[in-house]
Design a protein around this motif. Structure first.
Motif, short mmCIF file in Angstrom:
data_model
loop_
_atom_site.label_atom_id
_atom_site.label_comp_id
_atom_site.label_asym_id
_atom_site.label_seq_id
_atom_site.Cartn_x
_atom_site.Cartn_y
_atom_site.Cartn_z
N PRO C 104 0.82 -1.21 0.00
CA PRO C 104 0.00 0.00 0.00
C PRO C 104 0.86 1.27 0.00
O PRO C 104 1.88 1.33 0.70
N SER C 105 0.45 2.24 -0.79
CA SER C 105 1.09 3.57 -0.84
C SER C 105 2.57 3.53 -1.18
O SER C 105 3.30 4.49 -0.92
N GLN C 309 -1.65 -5.35 6.35
CA GLN C 309 -2.58 -4.49 5.62
C GLN C 309 -3.12 -5.26 4.41
O GLN C 309 -2.39 -6.01 3.78
N PRO C 310 -4.36 -5.00 4.04
CA PRO C 310 -4.92 -5.67 2.86
C PRO C 310 -4.38 -5.02 1.59
O PRO C 310 -4.13 -3.81 1.55
N SER C 311 -4.21 -5.84 0.55
CA SER C 311 -3.76 -5.29 -0.73
C SER C 311 -4.11 -6.29 -1.83
O SER C 311 -4.90 -7.21 -1.63
N LEU C 312 -3.51 -6.08 -3.01
CA LEU C 312 -3.70 -6.99 -4.15
C LEU C 312 -2.36 -7.57 -4.56
O LEU C 312 -1.32 -6.94 -4.38
N LEU C 316 -4.08 -9.60 -9.17
CA LEU C 316 -5.19 -8.77 -8.69
C LEU C 316 -6.11 -9.51 -7.74
O LEU C 316 -7.30 -9.24 -7.62
N ASN D 263 -1.91 5.16 4.68
CA ASN D 263 -1.74 4.20 3.57
C ASN D 263 -3.06 3.91 2.86
O ASN D 263 -4.08 3.67 3.51
N ASP D 264 -3.01 3.92 1.55
CA ASP D 264 -4.18 3.61 0.72
C ASP D 264 -4.15 2.14 0.34
O ASP D 264 -3.21 1.69 -0.33
N HIS D 265 -5.16 1.40 0.72
CA HIS D 265 -5.17 -0.06 0.47
C HIS D 265 -5.75 -0.39 -0.89
O HIS D 265 -6.80 0.14 -1.26
N TRP D 266 -5.09 -1.28 -1.59
CA TRP D 266 -5.60 -1.74 -2.89
C TRP D 266 -6.72 -2.75 -2.73
O TRP D 266 -6.66 -3.63 -1.88
N GLU D 267 -7.72 -2.62 -3.58
CA GLU D 267 -8.79 -3.62 -3.65
C GLU D 267 -9.30 -3.64 -5.08
O GLU D 267 -9.01 -2.75 -5.88
N MET D 268 -10.07 -4.68 -5.42
CA MET D 268 -10.65 -4.73 -6.75
C MET D 268 -11.99 -4.01 -6.74
O MET D 268 -12.86 -4.29 -5.90
N SER D 280 -2.99 9.40 -1.40
CA SER D 280 -1.89 9.52 -2.37
C SER D 280 -2.20 10.55 -3.44
O SER D 280 -1.29 10.95 -4.18
N GLN D 284 1.52 7.66 -7.05
CA GLN D 284 2.39 6.92 -6.14
C GLN D 284 3.75 6.70 -6.79
O GLN D 284 3.83 6.23 -7.94
#
Lengths: 365, 365, 365, 365
Positions: C104-105, C309-312, C316, D263-268, D280, D284
């Motif tokens: 993330p970030s 932290q959650p992410s991809l 994806l 922090n910006d978390h990625w998701e679908m 962000s 980034q």
């Protein structure tokens, strides 16, 4: 990245098409405080303009230049100098036949291939008319150079096989501007003029060579390893329409010489160090050495001829094209001021580049 | 503005002096995802390195290249690629005699005049050793070009007055790399080699010409009006040590031709539009037209000769200088890979410039 | 066009990845004749290097710099100066978990999207390790500036909500380098250090502000309309990893002021014209006015934190990522020398740009 | 090197002074084949032009734009596009009093110090009138961006202490153009307008903030390490007259946040990867990530006020200056289209830079 900006510190952008509203340029990076001589710019443009003699194109353009910015109370201000030259005598209908066909050895095919669209009228942007903007910008560069005593002169040294054999030192270059072909040898000039007329009469065209000499250039201009002074001069010359070759100093002839003959020996002259010969053409290691800089530029025959030629149209079908429009039978007489202008642009840029790199200058600023 | 960065999008910075720690380059702007062939870079350097044959300088440098950055798991990453070539065989004492004197037709005087200081050992930065960094960078450019089927080959076409008369189409260019002088005509190669040896024996040097051919170049490369493809090629060639001239297509010979002869007519070939002749040298209006690009580069005789020559020292007093150090009697055999490298750099840059200007490419990105 | 070259006349190229062989830079355009102080470069690198205190990352890098070119007998020669900093303490295995996942970030996702490939080890090129090369280049710029009496100093003015309220004129900036956080107020420094330690202990990170002051800058640096001095400073600062904002002079606070209050009045001081206040931050119309230049740079909290932290991932698919590797809990202490370096690069470039544009300098060169 | 050229591939040169013949620009590098919408350019200029409402300067300029080149049959041709805007309503006599005196917090002193000469009429080149040329160029950039679905909108978010508290997502940005101050909250707009009127009545001026949002920007724009997308945006914004600060995403507020929050978390998401928050600011590692890009620009109060202020004249003698001429009491309403224009120029440039660096695009060209 398009390529209509020239120079690194003394930077010139040109714009405009042959049959558009106007052509012009913006000079960014001209120092402030230089006396601005508008009549001089106009006189330089007059040297290039069409219709000035019997051996050039008869298109009628006054090429009257207007100053839009960057000058105040007769001096440059350090701001961008925009110059405008309106187009006056377009005959766009002369070009309808090439709207969808590619003239041989013109830029029609390549512009179409690259951009997918082209202003075909008079060749659009690929017309040598664009060089008027260079001459205007070059005149400003000349103003800058003249304050330093740097003088640029070009002349026609060859038309077809008619070639001056004397080096520039043995010619009276002041005579070059006194005849229509701009050759400093009056007898040769007459021959060249007659020859160009005969070529034109035959509906054909012919190539030529423009030579140039720079006097008064101080040692120290040029930025190795890539931006050697002669490399930038070469690029500038090769960027002129119809240019096919460039050589400086001994040039291609130097190939056949031995080092023992070709080497220029240093000695003290009355005004400081000088070389006994100057095969180096005033540039060593890419940097001016204080001697005269001289070079030659080859120009091909003009591509527009009166006879019919086979070609392709936009659908890639065979077509026959016969030259229309008004054109030059030989480019070199009008190329002389263009060669001078591009030379001046390169030298002005390198003069300012040298100032930037000059630590003492930076220190005392 | 110093001049050690070449190119606009595919940009190369070179650094290093002849007798310093190392020379090298940084390539910024190489696209990601290209298979990185380190042995190929090394093989290109081997073609340029000193000591490879009897007719070149006997300085012993392995020119072993190291990759410092920009490559990951065998592919380029789009990051700057830094390449390092350590110097190994300096004999700096060979140059003590020029610490305070200016060799004729070298860059000693001009560097001193411009910078007020110079690393005189082996010519410092003005040494042709710098071109090894160009060859390394050029090898990366070649990798890029090869993915598009663009091929660059140079060869020696003239040494002194020994000149190939056949055009490139009638030569078997594959033979060029099979002899020490890199001339594709084996008989002429033998003559050239003998001639260079005799010149060396006499303590002298001689000039030459390198010719180059680019095949597989698509139409559309080149950025008028200033950054015409041949103008950028010309600058690139003229930036090589000892270069004195450049011509493309018909070149200086085109000067004597009529337009009716010189014009290249378009016709349809089995693979698309082509011209029946190619006096244009594959470039029209500054843009490649899909035909072969070819040009010639003139190189002067090497300035370092064994006999004594008059000159000036740092105090501008007369002095006599006799060449020391190891040097080439004729630069053209080793100039061949340099010409190729600079050609590849120009083409790679223009390939990416064309991509930037290509609206459809931009649209579908 | 890739973006690894900074500046126009004083031009710096950086290269290298966090876990590659080395990082480094090439400075092209540094004038000749400047005394080259290698220990000073090293001392600047030491201010930035990891492991220097308890509140920064514990990666162990000596950051020992090597000079490869451009220096001769203790002085710059005007040739490119290449500097190399080998990487020593890579622990690439710390990064296996992000080979196929996007932190993330961080720049993981965007590099993958842009280049299709990335050196994930330590963040590759996106790592702040790259800034060591900037600090080395900036040290050379500082050498240039010091000869003119131009001095750059940065310091930490805020960590989280702990914010210095006094303006720089009322602080003893000499104290900034005497504590680990580089805050010139010792009491505040202690609070900041304690706070950073507590944040680290909590597995978290925090942002901060670096302020900078330039003294001794002459009037006349800056090139309107686009390359205003503060615009180039702003770009330079925003190009530093984790920077989120830039303001100079009155900055965002100036928004709420009336013109009658905000205007800086000219008066004569003992050393010449000066303004009674300096809300302009030493720059008017984009050009330095001779007063102190000052500005502030905002830095976000470091993105690497210890908690999950959650992410991809690269496919994806959802994934959970927990920070590994060694990292800073707060970037500002180590950002201080980086801010100074980038400031020095901008000022050195503009100093030389001013020299290039200075007609009198050009005249007397 | 002067600074009147902006961008690297999509390059804009502006020229002209406030009271000269005309202002204008040349755009070099605009791809061919784009539908050219002249009325749109004019409508953008109308948004910036003086005299449009009661809270801006009452100078009367129609700002009618003329196209000189680069367009053929309604489409761009890939050639330079020159645009001209004649000046109409100069009252140069309003400025006689500053011919030899330096207005506080204007560029009078610095231009004089740098160039030794200045066109003082209306501030000459330093006048915000120059930004009309940027708006015209920016409109062309917008045409390019719109074909990709990229949309730029700016609005006034603060005037003095009157500050919108809602983030852009919660505002109806379409309302911004419906009031004179260009604030999307109608109530706040009324307050701002009243406040500006009261400030003007008091003979004073006030600062403000312009916020901007970019939607539809694909991932992959931005060129680390120096030419990060936000660094180029920051430079662009700071190059606008009166700008004092720039922040993007969390900006200066991000300083006080912990990494775990920031922090910006990625998701679908339904249209692909997205972040759950967007501190962000859509960028980034210096590269756009596909989320909205947003930023804020601080503008100082206009320097021209009606009351008398002490200053110095050209002889450095004390003088009192009272503002004359027509001016804005607050720049932000008219700065909105300028911020958009500069944003569009940066994005268009980076879109083409990405195309150049995109290997697949290069391959299939």
């Amino acid at each position: 990245m398009a390529g209509n900006i020239f120079g690194t510190i003394f930077r010139v952008t040109t714009f405009g098409e042959s049959h558009g509203v106007a052509i012009g340029c913006v000079v960014d990076g001209c120092p402030s405080g230089i006396s601005f001589d508008l009549p001089f710019i106009q006189s330089e443009l007059d040297r290039r303009k069409p219709g000035q003699s019997a051996i050039v194109t008869q298109r009628k353009e006054s090429d009257t230049v207007q100053v839009l910015s960057g000058v105040f109370e007769g001096k440059t201000t350090g701001m961008p100098i925009a110059l405008l030259i309106p187009n006056e005598d377009q005959r766009s209908s002369d070009y309808d036949h090439i709207a969808k066909a590619f003239r041989p050895s013109h830029a029609d095919f390549t512009y179409q291939a690259k951009y997918g669209i082209r202003d075909y009228r008079g060749g659009g942007r690929s017309s040598a008319r664009e060089t008027a903007a260079r001459v205007a910008a070059g005149a400003i560069a000349k103003m800058l150079l003249l304050t330093r005593g740097i003088h640029v002169q070009a002349y026609v040294s060859q038309v077809g096989k008619l070639c001056l054999t004397l080096p520039y030192q043995k010619l009276n270059l002041a005579l070059a501007e006194q005849n229509d072909v701009r050759c400093p040898d009056p007898e040769m000039a007459d021959q060249m003029i007659d020859y160009i007329k005969s070529v034109r009469k035959a509906g054909d065209t012919i190539g030529g060579v423009v030579s140039a000499v720079v006097t008064g250039c101080p040692a120290g201009l040029g930025e190795p390893v890539f931006d050697r002074l002669h490399a930038d001069l070469g690029k500038a010359m090769l960027s002129i329409n119809a240019a096919k070759g460039f050589e400086y100093g001994s040039g291609f002839d130097g190939v056949t010489m031995n080092g023992s003959v070709h080497n220029d020996h240093w000695e003290m002259g009355p005004e400081g160090p000088r070389t006994t010969t100057n095969y180096s053409g005033g540039i060593q290691g890419g940097i001016s050495n204080g001697m005269d800089i001289y070079f030659r530029v080859a120009f091909k025959p003009v591509a527009t001829i009166v006879s019919a030629q086979p070609s392709l149209d936009a659908d890639l079908q065979p077509v026959e094209i016969t030259g229309k429009g008004r054109h030059d039978p030989c480019v070199v007489p009008r190329a002389v001021p263009i060669v001078e202008a591009m030379t001046a642009l390169v030298l002005a840029d390198h003069l300012l580049r040298a100032a930037a790199g000059n630590w003492k200058a930076a220190s005392s600023e």
